[in-house]
Design a protein around this motif. Structure first.
Motif, PDB file in Angstrom:
ATOM      1  N   TYR A 142      -1.630   4.882  -6.787  1.00  0.00           N
ATOM      2  CA  TYR A 142      -1.954   3.637  -7.459  1.00  0.00           C
ATOM      3  C   TYR A 142      -0.710   2.731  -7.518  1.00  0.00           C
ATOM      4  O   TYR A 142      -0.760   1.553  -7.304  1.00  0.00           O
ATOM      5  CB  TYR A 142      -2.473   3.985  -8.872  1.00  0.00           C
ATOM      6  CG  TYR A 142      -2.646   2.825  -9.786  1.00  0.00           C
ATOM      7  CD1 TYR A 142      -3.788   2.024  -9.707  1.00  0.00           C
ATOM      8  CD2 TYR A 142      -1.673   2.484 -10.694  1.00  0.00           C
ATOM      9  CE1 TYR A 142      -3.944   0.941 -10.561  1.00  0.00           C
ATOM     10  CE2 TYR A 142      -1.836   1.407 -11.541  1.00  0.00           C
ATOM     11  CZ  TYR A 142      -2.959   0.636 -11.475  1.00  0.00           C
ATOM     12  OH  TYR A 142      -3.109  -0.438 -12.315  1.00  0.00           O
ATOM     13  N   GLU A 143       0.431   3.400  -7.843  1.00  0.00           N
ATOM     14  CA  GLU A 143       1.693   2.669  -7.908  1.00  0.00           C
ATOM     15  C   GLU A 143       2.559   3.113  -6.762  1.00  0.00           C
ATOM     16  O   GLU A 143       2.616   4.310  -6.460  1.00  0.00           O
ATOM     17  CB  GLU A 143       2.426   3.029  -9.203  1.00  0.00           C
ATOM     18  CG  GLU A 143       2.492   1.898 -10.190  1.00  0.00           C
ATOM     19  CD  GLU A 143       3.184   2.317 -11.479  1.00  0.00           C
ATOM     20  OE1 GLU A 143       2.531   2.203 -12.520  1.00  0.00           O
ATOM     21  OE2 GLU A 143       4.345   2.764 -11.430  1.00  0.00           O
ATOM     22  N   SER A 144       3.259   2.196  -6.127  1.00  0.00           N
ATOM     23  CA  SER A 144       4.139   2.643  -5.048  1.00  0.00           C
ATOM     24  C   SER A 144       5.472   1.915  -5.106  1.00  0.00           C
ATOM     25  O   SER A 144       5.534   0.729  -5.427  1.00  0.00           O
ATOM     26  CB  SER A 144       3.461   2.432  -3.688  1.00  0.00           C
ATOM     27  OG  SER A 144       2.961   1.129  -3.596  1.00  0.00           O
ATOM     28  N   ASP A 145       6.529   2.665  -4.823  1.00  0.00           N
ATOM     29  CA  ASP A 145       7.873   2.106  -4.675  1.00  0.00           C
ATOM     30  C   ASP A 145       8.244   2.335  -3.225  1.00  0.00           C
ATOM     31  O   ASP A 145       8.161   3.461  -2.733  1.00  0.00           O
ATOM     32  CB  ASP A 145       8.858   2.834  -5.590  1.00  0.00           C
ATOM     33  CG  ASP A 145       8.542   2.589  -7.051  1.00  0.00           C
ATOM     34  OD1 ASP A 145       9.070   1.628  -7.615  1.00  0.00           O
ATOM     35  OD2 ASP A 145       7.736   3.349  -7.623  1.00  0.00           O
ATOM     36  N   ILE A 146       8.642   1.265  -2.555  1.00  0.00           N
ATOM     37  CA  ILE A 146       8.814   1.345  -1.106  1.00  0.00           C
ATOM     38  C   ILE A 146      10.290   1.114  -0.756  1.00  0.00           C
ATOM     39  O   ILE A 146      10.900   0.161  -1.241  1.00  0.00           O
ATOM     40  CB  ILE A 146       7.989   0.239  -0.390  1.00  0.00           C
ATOM     41  CG1 ILE A 146       6.640   0.001  -1.067  1.00  0.00           C
ATOM     42  CG2 ILE A 146       7.844   0.517   1.086  1.00  0.00           C
ATOM     43  CD1 ILE A 146       5.580   0.982  -0.819  1.00  0.00           C
ATOM     44  N   TYR A 147      10.821   1.962   0.111  1.00  0.00           N
ATOM     45  CA  TYR A 147      12.237   1.888   0.497  1.00  0.00           C
ATOM     46  C   TYR A 147      12.350   1.992   2.017  1.00  0.00           C
ATOM     47  O   TYR A 147      11.686   2.832   2.636  1.00  0.00           O
ATOM     48  CB  TYR A 147      13.023   3.053  -0.109  1.00  0.00           C
ATOM     49  CG  TYR A 147      12.828   3.224  -1.596  1.00  0.00           C
ATOM     50  CD1 TYR A 147      13.730   2.674  -2.506  1.00  0.00           C
ATOM     51  CD2 TYR A 147      11.743   3.951  -2.083  1.00  0.00           C
ATOM     52  CE1 TYR A 147      13.550   2.835  -3.874  1.00  0.00           C
ATOM     53  CE2 TYR A 147      11.553   4.113  -3.447  1.00  0.00           C
ATOM     54  CZ  TYR A 147      12.451   3.556  -4.348  1.00  0.00           C
ATOM     55  OH  TYR A 147      12.265   3.727  -5.691  1.00  0.00           O
ATOM     56  N   LEU A 148      13.200   1.142   2.578  1.00  0.00           N
ATOM     57  CA  LEU A 148      13.496   1.284   4.003  1.00  0.00           C
ATOM     58  C   LEU A 148      14.995   1.474   4.171  1.00  0.00           C
ATOM     59  O   LEU A 148      15.797   0.677   3.662  1.00  0.00           O
ATOM     60  CB  LEU A 148      13.030   0.045   4.781  1.00  0.00           C
ATOM     61  CG  LEU A 148      13.284   0.148   6.290  1.00  0.00           C
ATOM     62  CD1 LEU A 148      12.399   1.210   6.933  1.00  0.00           C
ATOM     63  CD2 LEU A 148      13.060  -1.192   6.977  1.00  0.00           C
ATOM     64  N   ASN A 149      15.355   2.525   4.880  1.00  0.00           N
ATOM     65  CA  ASN A 149      16.765   2.855   5.134  1.00  0.00           C
ATOM     66  C   ASN A 149      17.589   2.793   3.841  1.00  0.00           C
ATOM     67  O   ASN A 149      18.672   2.214   3.802  1.00  0.00           O
ATOM     68  CB  ASN A 149      17.332   1.922   6.220  1.00  0.00           C
ATOM     69  CG  ASN A 149      16.569   2.104   7.528  1.00  0.00           C
ATOM     70  OD1 ASN A 149      16.045   3.184   7.796  1.00  0.00           O
ATOM     71  ND2 ASN A 149      16.473   1.048   8.316  1.00  0.00           N
ATOM     72  N   HIS A 156       4.683  -1.861  -5.856  1.00  0.00           N
ATOM     73  CA  HIS A 156       3.344  -2.437  -5.854  1.00  0.00           C
ATOM     74  C   HIS A 156       2.443  -1.669  -6.797  1.00  0.00           C
ATOM     75  O   HIS A 156       2.452  -0.443  -6.826  1.00  0.00           O
ATOM     76  CB  HIS A 156       2.735  -2.427  -4.439  1.00  0.00           C
ATOM     77  CG  HIS A 156       1.390  -3.077  -4.401  1.00  0.00           C
ATOM     78  ND1 HIS A 156       0.219  -2.358  -4.455  1.00  0.00           N
ATOM     79  CD2 HIS A 156       1.034  -4.381  -4.376  1.00  0.00           C
ATOM     80  CE1 HIS A 156      -0.797  -3.204  -4.443  1.00  0.00           C
ATOM     81  NE2 HIS A 156      -0.336  -4.427  -4.389  1.00  0.00           N
ATOM     82  N   ILE A 157       1.656  -2.419  -7.553  1.00  0.00           N
ATOM     83  CA  ILE A 157       0.729  -1.794  -8.507  1.00  0.00           C
ATOM     84  C   ILE A 157      -0.693  -2.169  -8.118  1.00  0.00           C
ATOM     85  O   ILE A 157      -0.985  -3.332  -7.829  1.00  0.00           O
ATOM     86  CB  ILE A 157       1.051  -2.268  -9.941  1.00  0.00           C
ATOM     87  CG1 ILE A 157       2.438  -1.719 -10.334  1.00  0.00           C
ATOM     88  CG2 ILE A 157      -0.012  -1.808 -10.938  1.00  0.00           C
ATOM     89  CD1 ILE A 157       2.928  -2.150 -11.682  1.00  0.00           C
ATOM     90  N   GLY A 158      -1.570  -1.158  -8.114  1.00  0.00           N
ATOM     91  CA  GLY A 158      -2.967  -1.411  -7.752  1.00  0.00           C
ATOM     92  C   GLY A 158      -3.301  -0.590  -6.528  1.00  0.00           C
ATOM     93  O   GLY A 158      -2.565  -0.624  -5.536  1.00  0.00           O
ATOM     94  N   GLY A 159      -4.399   0.163  -6.614  1.00  0.00           N
ATOM     95  CA  GLY A 159      -4.671   1.156  -5.586  1.00  0.00           C
ATOM     96  C   GLY A 159      -5.551   0.727  -4.426  1.00  0.00           C
ATOM     97  O   GLY A 159      -5.810   1.534  -3.531  1.00  0.00           O
ATOM     98  N   PHE A 160      -6.037  -0.511  -4.424  1.00  0.00           N
ATOM     99  CA  PHE A 160      -7.073  -0.850  -3.448  1.00  0.00           C
ATOM    100  C   PHE A 160      -6.848  -2.172  -2.721  1.00  0.00           C
ATOM    101  O   PHE A 160      -7.758  -2.699  -2.104  1.00  0.00           O
ATOM    102  CB  PHE A 160      -8.436  -0.882  -4.150  1.00  0.00           C
ATOM    103  CG  PHE A 160      -8.759   0.418  -4.845  1.00  0.00           C
ATOM    104  CD1 PHE A 160      -9.273   1.489  -4.127  1.00  0.00           C
ATOM    105  CD2 PHE A 160      -8.525   0.577  -6.194  1.00  0.00           C
ATOM    106  CE1 PHE A 160      -9.555   2.691  -4.750  1.00  0.00           C
ATOM    107  CE2 PHE A 160      -8.807   1.780  -6.833  1.00  0.00           C
ATOM    108  CZ  PHE A 160      -9.324   2.848  -6.110  1.00  0.00           C
ATOM    109  N   THR A 161      -5.643  -2.693  -2.836  1.00  0.00           N
ATOM    110  CA  THR A 161      -5.388  -3.987  -2.204  1.00  0.00           C
ATOM    111  C   THR A 161      -4.142  -3.904  -1.321  1.00  0.00           C
ATOM    112  O   THR A 161      -3.259  -3.091  -1.564  1.00  0.00           O
ATOM    113  CB  THR A 161      -5.199  -5.076  -3.286  1.00  0.00           C
ATOM    114  OG1 THR A 161      -4.398  -4.535  -4.328  1.00  0.00           O
ATOM    115  CG2 THR A 161      -6.528  -5.532  -3.839  1.00  0.00           C
ATOM    116  N   PRO A 162      -4.087  -4.767  -0.296  1.00  0.00           N
ATOM    117  CA  PRO A 162      -2.973  -4.696   0.659  1.00  0.00           C
ATOM    118  C   PRO A 162      -1.706  -5.367   0.139  1.00  0.00           C
ATOM    119  O   PRO A 162      -1.756  -6.181  -0.788  1.00  0.00           O
ATOM    120  CB  PRO A 162      -3.518  -5.473   1.853  1.00  0.00           C
ATOM    121  CG  PRO A 162      -4.501  -6.430   1.285  1.00  0.00           C
ATOM    122  CD  PRO A 162      -5.075  -5.788   0.069  1.00  0.00           C
TER     123      PRO A 162
END
Ligand code: GCB
Length: 614
Positions: A142-149, A156-162
């Motif tokens: 549902y919640e995501s924390d995104i890391y690159l390198n 991002h919060i919310g499980g069903f949207t791009p």
């Protein structure tokens, strides 16, 4: 002292947030049409119920520290030498398939709610040095924390949207490490909240892709018929940069139409143009036109249908003609696999089943489904209801909850605004009337209309019984004044008496608007037979369907129905052994794909309604 510490934390948070927002991370329209490079496949994962890779032992988030050290999983470190202490390893961790929920991929994760870290390594060589690259997620629950390198792209919060992030400056030609911390813990303040009747599938549940675009590019566009017109298109084209006086053109080769517009200082060009003769989209004729949007060397191609949808009195008019919506509710789940639906094939399976019922309409419950569903519905000629996951009892008085619901609504409207099949934006499902709830839903409705005035607004409302007459059912809700169509759920014969009650009930619905029944139904275990009085038999469900449809047909404003539900679906609430075993059995198709008797009652009714509304 306490105050100083809080201020400090807020400051740090702002830094992280503004860093993430310094790029243009608005949604990119039509990712499938931009030749994305897929990052689907096997991703290494670490189960982290204590969030050890996120917080240090003083419970401070590593990603808010200048020097996070070896404990931070998002750094994806390996020991430098044999003395180096690193207590995790993505390289040696098992893999999960992306897209997909984790619950159905590993038995020990079936009921897991918490954090899992995903990592994917990839190489990427840009086709043109100057181009920009974005990473795009179809959905993460549902919640995501995104890391690159090792650098945070955002949360991002919310499980069903791009959502997407620009990664141009962080990208290397080889050995990129993309790390995603996914947390599907249910929370009171979330949308949806703690309590739902479906499986809380966690994970990177939809496609992940890299999108390469030119430096200045067409980020978004809306191309639709103007409200109230069937011969004029209107909309906008939005560039990623605030460049004025850029020439934008919209071509529909089959109609021999080119519309030229110029951007303003925000990079937005608003246009409209007359059409001579157009083949309107409808379930009988799901005509999609190839539409090209161009700006300089950048162009995007899409397939777009054009139709009008409006109400007049108690009628729903599609392209000016009264229509009856022969629908069914669908959860985003592949029952045969017992997991989230995520692919074009899953969408095909679900919508084929709806077609077999002779549906011209589906209610995608209770949250936005994947883009595959709406794109396929566009092609197959199936009208669609899309829904914000405002379900049952959320925190009506919490501004952050409202902002969250608003954002999810914004994102689904943004993603699907060019799909002819989508005719309804639904604000909520079965929410209890109160001043705070009414205000909350009104704000959502006003917002939805502002973003898109060409579609109809609704919500799945409830009904109540006249306290002096158990056979009198009333639909009366202050929010009904704000919707275009009155939709309500009712379960006479299942939660409310037995099916014979349907024969006695009288409905009082004092709205001069089309009325639709957004849910009715009852449970049956596929293959369990008995008489029509025995709960959970196919015969009971069959009888309930026959009597309910008969009852609903007497409502003068009755213009459509979406019984609950196409397939049985997993729900941790459904614990009855040998019958439910973790499944809600209200599907007209069983967990194994076999049609129950009620399926055929519904199909027969729809065959008759099709003839009646020809
Ligand atoms: C409802 C809900 C739906 C449930 C269904 C049921 O009213 O909207 O999410 O699954 O009833 O089966 O009880």
């Amino acid at each position: 002292m306490k105050l100083t510490r809080n201020c400090f934390l807020v400051l740090i948070f702002c830094c992280v947030a503004s860093q993430a927002n310094s790029e243009n991370n608005s949604l990119i329209q039509n990712v499938p049409g931009r030749a994305p490079q897929s990052l689907n496949g096997k991703w290494n994962y670490i189960i982290d119920p204590y969030e050890t890779g996120y917080y240090d032992y003083r419970y401070k988030p590593f990603d808010e520290m200048k020097n996070p050290g070896n404990g931070a999983f998002f750094l994806d470190r390996k020991p430098k030498d044999k003395t180096d202490l690193i207590e995790y390893s993505f390289d040696d961790s098992p893999t999960l398939w992306v897209p997909g929920d984790w619950n159905s991929q590993d038995e020990k994760l079936l009921y897991y709610e918490g954090t899992i870290w995903y990592r994917r390594l990839f190489d990427y060589k840009k086709t043109v040095t100057d181009n920009r690259v974005y990473v795009h997620f179809g959905a993460v629950n549902y919640e995501s924390d995104i890391y690159l390198n090792g650098k945070k792209l955002g949360k991002h919060i919310g499980g069903f949207t791009p959502f997407n992030y620009e990664i141009t400056d962080l990208l290397k030609e080889s050995g990129n490490s993309l790390v995603v911390k996914v947390d599907n813990k249910r929370k009171k303040e979330s949308v949806p909240t703690l309590n739902t009747d479906w499986w809380n599938y966690g994970g990177i549940t939809r496609d992940v892709s890299l999108v390469e675009v030119t430096k200045t590019f067409i980020q978004d566009y809306k191309i639709q018929l103007k409200k109230g017109f069937d011969n004029e298109i209107t909309g906008f084209v939005q560039l990623n940069e605030g460049k004025a006086q850029q020439v934008v053109s919209i071509n529909i080769p089959e109609l021999k139409i080119t519309i030229i517009a110029r951007t303003d200082s925000t990079g937005k060009a608003i246009f409209s143009g007359k059409l001579k003769k157009i083949d309107l989209w409808s379930p009988e004729n799901p005509k999609l036109y190839t539409v090209e949007v161009l700006c300089g060397e950048n162009f995007v191609t899409d397939k777009i249908g054009f139709r009008t949808i409006e109400t007049r009195g108690t009628d729903i008019l599609l392209n000016g003609k009264s229509i009856f919506l022969r629908g069914i509710c669908i959860h985003e789940e592949n029952a045969l696999r017992g997991g989230r639906a995520y692919s074009a094939q899953d969408a095909q399976m679900l919508l084929n089943s709806a077609k077999e019922l002779n549906c011209n309409y589906v209610r995608l419950a209770h949250y936005p489904h994947s883009e595959y569903m709406v794109r396929l519905a566009d092609e197959m000629g199936i009208l669609v209801w899309e829904e914000d996951p405002v379900y049952w009892t959320i925190q009506w008085e919490n501004p952050a909850t409202l902002a969250n619901a608003m954002q999810q609504l914004t994102d689904v409207i943004s993603r699907d605004k060019n799909r002819a099949c989508v005719i309804f934006w639904s604000m909520a499902n079965e929410t209890p009337v109160s001043d705070a709830r009414n205000e909350f839903l009104k704000k959502l409705a006003v917002h939805a209309r502002l973003l898109d005035d060409t579609r109809l607004i609704s919500a799945a409302l409830e009904n109540h019984t006249n306290p002096n007459n158990p056979n009198e059912k009333i639909v009366e809700d202050p929010f009904a004044d704000y919707v275009d169509i009155v939709n309500f759920n009712q379960y006479i014969g299942w939660y409310d008496g037995t099916p014979e009650k349907c024969d006695k009930v009288n409905w009082i619905i004092k709205y001069n608007k089309p009325v639709m029944i957004s849910e009715f139904g009852g449970s049956a275990l596929q293959g369990k037979h008995g008489d029509a009085q025995t709960r959970f038999t196919e015969e009971y469900q069959e009888d309930l369907y026959a009597r309910t449809l008969n009852m609903l047909s007497k409502i003068p404003q009755f213009r459509g129905v979406t019984p609950w539900i196409l397939y049985d679906f997993r729900s941790p609430k459904r614990v009855l052994p040998k019958i439910q075993d973790g499944w809600n059995r209200k599907g007209v198709i069983g967990q194994n794909g076999t049609k129950k008797k009620a399926f055929f009652v519904l199909k027969k009714f729809y065959d008759q309604m099709e003839v009646k509304y020809k």
